[in-house]
Scaffold this motif. Structure first.
Motif, PDB file in Angstrom:
ATOM      1  N   PRO A 278      31.784  46.708  38.326  1.00  0.00           N
ATOM      2  CA  PRO A 278      30.977  46.489  37.127  1.00  0.00           C
ATOM      3  C   PRO A 278      30.117  45.240  37.277  1.00  0.00           C
ATOM      4  CG  PRO A 278      33.258  45.869  36.744  1.00  0.00           C
ATOM      5  CD  PRO A 278      33.217  46.521  38.085  1.00  0.00           C
ATOM      6  N   GLY A 279      28.895  45.305  36.838  1.00  0.00           N
ATOM      7  CA  GLY A 279      28.019  44.141  36.907  1.00  0.00           C
ATOM      8  C   GLY A 279      28.117  43.307  35.648  1.00  0.00           C
ATOM      9  N   SER A 280      27.947  42.001  35.783  1.00  0.00           N
ATOM     10  CA  SER A 280      27.930  41.074  34.644  1.00  0.00           C
ATOM     11  C   SER A 280      29.148  41.248  33.738  1.00  0.00           C
ATOM     12  CB  SER A 280      26.647  41.254  33.814  1.00  0.00           C
ATOM     13  OG  SER A 280      25.515  41.068  34.619  1.00  0.00           O
ATOM     14  N   LEU A 281      30.310  41.390  34.350  1.00  0.00           N
ATOM     15  CA  LEU A 281      31.540  41.566  33.589  1.00  0.00           C
ATOM     16  C   LEU A 281      31.998  40.234  33.013  1.00  0.00           C
ATOM     17  CD1 LEU A 281      33.863  43.647  32.920  1.00  0.00           C
ATOM     18  CD2 LEU A 281      35.055  42.684  34.887  1.00  0.00           C
ATOM     19  N   HIS A 282      32.339  40.226  31.737  1.00  0.00           N
ATOM     20  CA  HIS A 282      32.877  39.025  31.094  1.00  0.00           C
ATOM     21  C   HIS A 282      34.129  39.381  30.303  1.00  0.00           C
ATOM     22  CE1 HIS A 282      29.471  36.647  32.347  1.00  0.00           C
ATOM     23  NE2 HIS A 282      28.659  37.553  31.841  1.00  0.00           N
TER      24      HIS A 282
ATOM     25  N   GLY B 163      38.097  47.444  30.358  1.00  0.00           N
ATOM     26  CA  GLY B 163      37.627  47.397  28.978  1.00  0.00           C
ATOM     27  C   GLY B 163      38.706  46.833  28.073  1.00  0.00           C
ATOM     28  N   GLU B 164      38.317  46.266  26.970  1.00  0.00           N
ATOM     29  CA  GLU B 164      39.282  45.603  26.100  1.00  0.00           C
ATOM     30  C   GLU B 164      40.266  46.595  25.487  1.00  0.00           C
ATOM     31  OE1 GLU B 164      38.040  42.626  23.382  1.00  0.00           O
ATOM     32  OE2 GLU B 164      36.355  41.986  24.623  1.00  0.00           O
ATOM     33  N   TYR B 165      41.474  46.113  25.263  1.00  0.00           N
ATOM     34  CA  TYR B 165      42.538  46.921  24.676  1.00  0.00           C
ATOM     35  C   TYR B 165      42.124  47.421  23.296  1.00  0.00           C
ATOM     36  CZ  TYR B 165      46.857  47.828  22.112  1.00  0.00           C
ATOM     37  OH  TYR B 165      47.835  48.392  21.318  1.00  0.00           O
ATOM     38  N   GLU B 166      42.353  48.710  23.058  1.00  0.00           N
ATOM     39  CA  GLU B 166      42.000  49.299  21.771  1.00  0.00           C
ATOM     40  C   GLU B 166      43.188  49.939  21.073  1.00  0.00           C
ATOM     41  OE1 GLU B 166      38.788  51.977  22.469  1.00  0.00           O
ATOM     42  OE2 GLU B 166      37.315  50.373  22.826  1.00  0.00           O
ATOM     43  N   SER B 167      44.030  50.660  21.812  1.00  0.00           N
ATOM     44  CA  SER B 167      45.150  51.347  21.175  1.00  0.00           C
ATOM     45  C   SER B 167      46.221  51.634  22.217  1.00  0.00           C
ATOM     46  CB  SER B 167      44.685  52.666  20.529  1.00  0.00           C
ATOM     47  OG  SER B 167      44.177  53.544  21.516  1.00  0.00           O
ATOM     48  N   GLY B 168      47.371  52.101  21.732  1.00  0.00           N
ATOM     49  CA  GLY B 168      48.480  52.404  22.618  1.00  0.00           C
ATOM     50  C   GLY B 168      49.342  51.178  22.863  1.00  0.00           C
TER      51      GLY B 168
ATOM     52  N   GLU C 106      45.651  46.787  33.695  1.00  0.00           N
ATOM     53  CA  GLU C 106      44.590  45.802  33.942  1.00  0.00           C
ATOM     54  C   GLU C 106      44.960  44.863  35.079  1.00  0.00           C
ATOM     55  OE1 GLU C 106      41.002  43.784  33.650  1.00  0.00           O
ATOM     56  OE2 GLU C 106      41.599  45.707  32.765  1.00  0.00           O
ATOM     57  N   LEU C 107      46.179  44.355  35.067  1.00  0.00           N
ATOM     58  CA  LEU C 107      46.607  43.436  36.121  1.00  0.00           C
ATOM     59  C   LEU C 107      46.662  44.138  37.483  1.00  0.00           C
ATOM     60  CD1 LEU C 107      49.384  41.454  34.244  1.00  0.00           C
ATOM     61  CD2 LEU C 107      47.236  40.504  35.121  1.00  0.00           C
ATOM     62  N   ALA C 108      47.068  45.401  37.511  1.00  0.00           N
ATOM     63  CA  ALA C 108      47.074  46.151  38.766  1.00  0.00           C
ATOM     64  C   ALA C 108      45.651  46.345  39.288  1.00  0.00           C
ATOM     65  CB  ALA C 108      47.764  47.503  38.584  1.00  0.00           C
ATOM     66  N   CYS C 109      44.686  46.526  38.367  1.00  0.00           N
ATOM     67  CA  CYS C 109      43.277  46.605  38.765  1.00  0.00           C
ATOM     68  C   CYS C 109      42.803  45.275  39.333  1.00  0.00           C
ATOM     69  CB  CYS C 109      42.408  46.986  37.564  1.00  0.00           C
ATOM     70  SG  CYS C 109      42.518  48.717  37.047  1.00  0.00           S
ATOM     71  N   VAL C 110      43.144  44.177  38.662  1.00  0.00           N
ATOM     72  CA  VAL C 110      42.753  42.855  39.147  1.00  0.00           C
ATOM     73  C   VAL C 110      43.325  42.611  40.536  1.00  0.00           C
ATOM     74  CG1 VAL C 110      42.995  40.370  38.739  1.00  0.00           C
ATOM     75  CG2 VAL C 110      42.485  41.896  36.825  1.00  0.00           C
ATOM     76  N   HIS C 111      44.578  42.989  40.722  1.00  0.00           N
ATOM     77  CA  HIS C 111      45.250  42.784  42.012  1.00  0.00           C
ATOM     78  C   HIS C 111      44.493  43.504  43.125  1.00  0.00           C
ATOM     79  CE1 HIS C 111      49.301  42.074  44.095  1.00  0.00           C
ATOM     80  NE2 HIS C 111      48.484  42.554  45.032  1.00  0.00           N
ATOM     81  N   ALA C 112      44.197  44.781  42.943  1.00  0.00           N
ATOM     82  CA  ALA C 112      43.483  45.544  43.964  1.00  0.00           C
ATOM     83  C   ALA C 112      42.051  45.051  44.127  1.00  0.00           C
ATOM     84  CB  ALA C 112      43.494  47.030  43.615  1.00  0.00           C
ATOM     85  N   ALA C 113      41.383  44.784  43.016  1.00  0.00           N
ATOM     86  CA  ALA C 113      39.976  44.383  43.048  1.00  0.00           C
ATOM     87  C   ALA C 113      39.767  43.115  43.864  1.00  0.00           C
ATOM     88  CB  ALA C 113      39.453  44.188  41.626  1.00  0.00           C
TER      89      ALA C 113
ATOM     90  N   GLN D 113      34.730  39.222  42.224  1.00  0.00           N
ATOM     91  CA  GLN D 113      34.140  38.541  41.069  1.00  0.00           C
ATOM     92  C   GLN D 113      34.603  39.176  39.767  1.00  0.00           C
ATOM     93  OE1 GLN D 113      32.455  35.730  40.941  1.00  0.00           O
ATOM     94  NE2 GLN D 113      32.381  35.871  38.706  1.00  0.00           N
ATOM     95  N   ALA D 114      34.686  40.502  39.737  1.00  0.00           N
ATOM     96  CA  ALA D 114      35.201  41.186  38.546  1.00  0.00           C
ATOM     97  C   ALA D 114      36.648  40.801  38.289  1.00  0.00           C
ATOM     98  CB  ALA D 114      35.076  42.704  38.722  1.00  0.00           C
ATOM     99  N   ALA D 115      37.441  40.671  39.362  1.00  0.00           N
ATOM    100  CA  ALA D 115      38.836  40.248  39.222  1.00  0.00           C
ATOM    101  C   ALA D 115      38.922  38.850  38.624  1.00  0.00           C
ATOM    102  CB  ALA D 115      39.536  40.289  40.577  1.00  0.00           C
ATOM    103  N   CYS D 116      38.054  37.950  39.080  1.00  0.00           N
ATOM    104  CA  CYS D 116      38.056  36.581  38.551  1.00  0.00           C
ATOM    105  C   CYS D 116      37.697  36.562  37.064  1.00  0.00           C
ATOM    106  CB  CYS D 116      37.068  35.713  39.333  1.00  0.00           C
ATOM    107  SG  CYS D 116      37.589  35.334  41.022  1.00  0.00           S
ATOM    108  N   GLU D 117      36.677  37.344  36.698  1.00  0.00           N
ATOM    109  CA  GLU D 117      36.263  37.377  35.293  1.00  0.00           C
ATOM    110  C   GLU D 117      37.373  37.938  34.408  1.00  0.00           C
ATOM    111  OE1 GLU D 117      33.672  36.027  33.940  1.00  0.00           O
ATOM    112  OE2 GLU D 117      32.915  35.350  35.874  1.00  0.00           O
ATOM    113  N   SER D 118      38.043  38.984  34.886  1.00  0.00           N
ATOM    114  CA  SER D 118      39.147  39.542  34.118  1.00  0.00           C
ATOM    115  C   SER D 118      40.286  38.536  33.986  1.00  0.00           C
ATOM    116  CB  SER D 118      39.670  40.820  34.780  1.00  0.00           C
ATOM    117  OG  SER D 118      40.819  41.301  34.094  1.00  0.00           O
ATOM    118  N   ALA D 119      40.605  37.849  35.087  1.00  0.00           N
ATOM    119  CA  ALA D 119      41.697  36.863  35.044  1.00  0.00           C
ATOM    120  C   ALA D 119      41.385  35.759  34.036  1.00  0.00           C
ATOM    121  CB  ALA D 119      41.933  36.283  36.430  1.00  0.00           C
TER     122      ALA D 119
END
Length: 205
Positions: A90-94, A99-104, A113-120, A129-135
């Motif tokens: 994703p570009g320009s991720l902040h 995507g932000e938590y909505e339900s469930g 999300e953390l598993a995505c950050v780990h792989a990313a 860079q996306a991993a850093c922004e998410s962290a």
């Protein structure tokens, strides 16, 4: 073969993060050979597709999961295992990669999300860079104990602490590590593989 003694990360000042994570992993794994990793992935973790993908990235000679990836974390781990091309970062991720938590259940969302950050982190500069922004977003918005006690992305927080000098990142990493150990005094099998991969990912840069 006896298990290695485990020293709590809050009280053992000696090892740097890569060695700290490796020691924690080996307190459960005993050794980190591809055969040992494959045994876990086809044994106690056989029902977890991401665990099999994780094992493949750690050198285990295994067939890929029988089904196609169903979620973004499975897609990213499939790419990291060399089974497919990574999707475009994703570009320009902040915020969160997924995507932000909505339900469930917040615990399920946080682990994904953390598993995505780990792989990313290991999928090239754009994904890192996306991993850093998410962290950064997770640090400000989600407590690490909202996850299901698997230390996904612990290395991302540890590296950001080193790069920024912000101790809050280090404390987040320490909490992720502590949470996967506190129940049994050592990591569960899944967490041990995650920690081993995190240790190697820090060393890889």
């Amino acid at each position: 073969m006896p298990r290695l003694p485990y020293r709590h990360p809050m009280t053992d000042p000696r090892p740097a993060w890569p060695e700290r994570l490796r020691r924690a992993a080996l307190s459960t794994l005993v050794d980190d050979t591809p055969a040992r990793i494959a045994d876990l992935a086809t044994g106690s973790l056989n029902d977890l597709p991401v665990a099999r993908l994780l094992a493949i990235t750690l050198g285990a000679k295994l067939d890929p999961p029988a089904r196609e990836p169903k979620s973004l974390d499975e897609q990213l781990w499939s790419a990291l295992a060399g089974l497919c091309e990574a999707p475009l970062a994703p570009g320009s991720l902040h915020g969160p990669i997924t995507g932000e938590y909505e339900s469930g259940a917040i615990e399920v969302w946080t682990e994904t999300e953390l598993a995505c950050v780990h792989a990313a982190w290991s999928l090239g500069p754009a994904w890192q860079q996306a991993a850093c922004e998410s962290a950064r977003w997770l640090l400000g918005n989600i407590q690490p104990d909202n996850a299901t006690n698997h230390p996904w992305a612990v290395h991302a927080f540890a590296k950001l602490a080193e790069e920024t000098g912000n101790i809050e990142f280090d404390l987040y990493a320490q909490t992720l590590l502590h949470n996967c150990i506190v129940g049994q005094g050592r990591p569960d099998d899944y967490s041990a593989l995650i920690l081993l991969h995190a240790s190697r990912a820090i060393q890889a840069g």
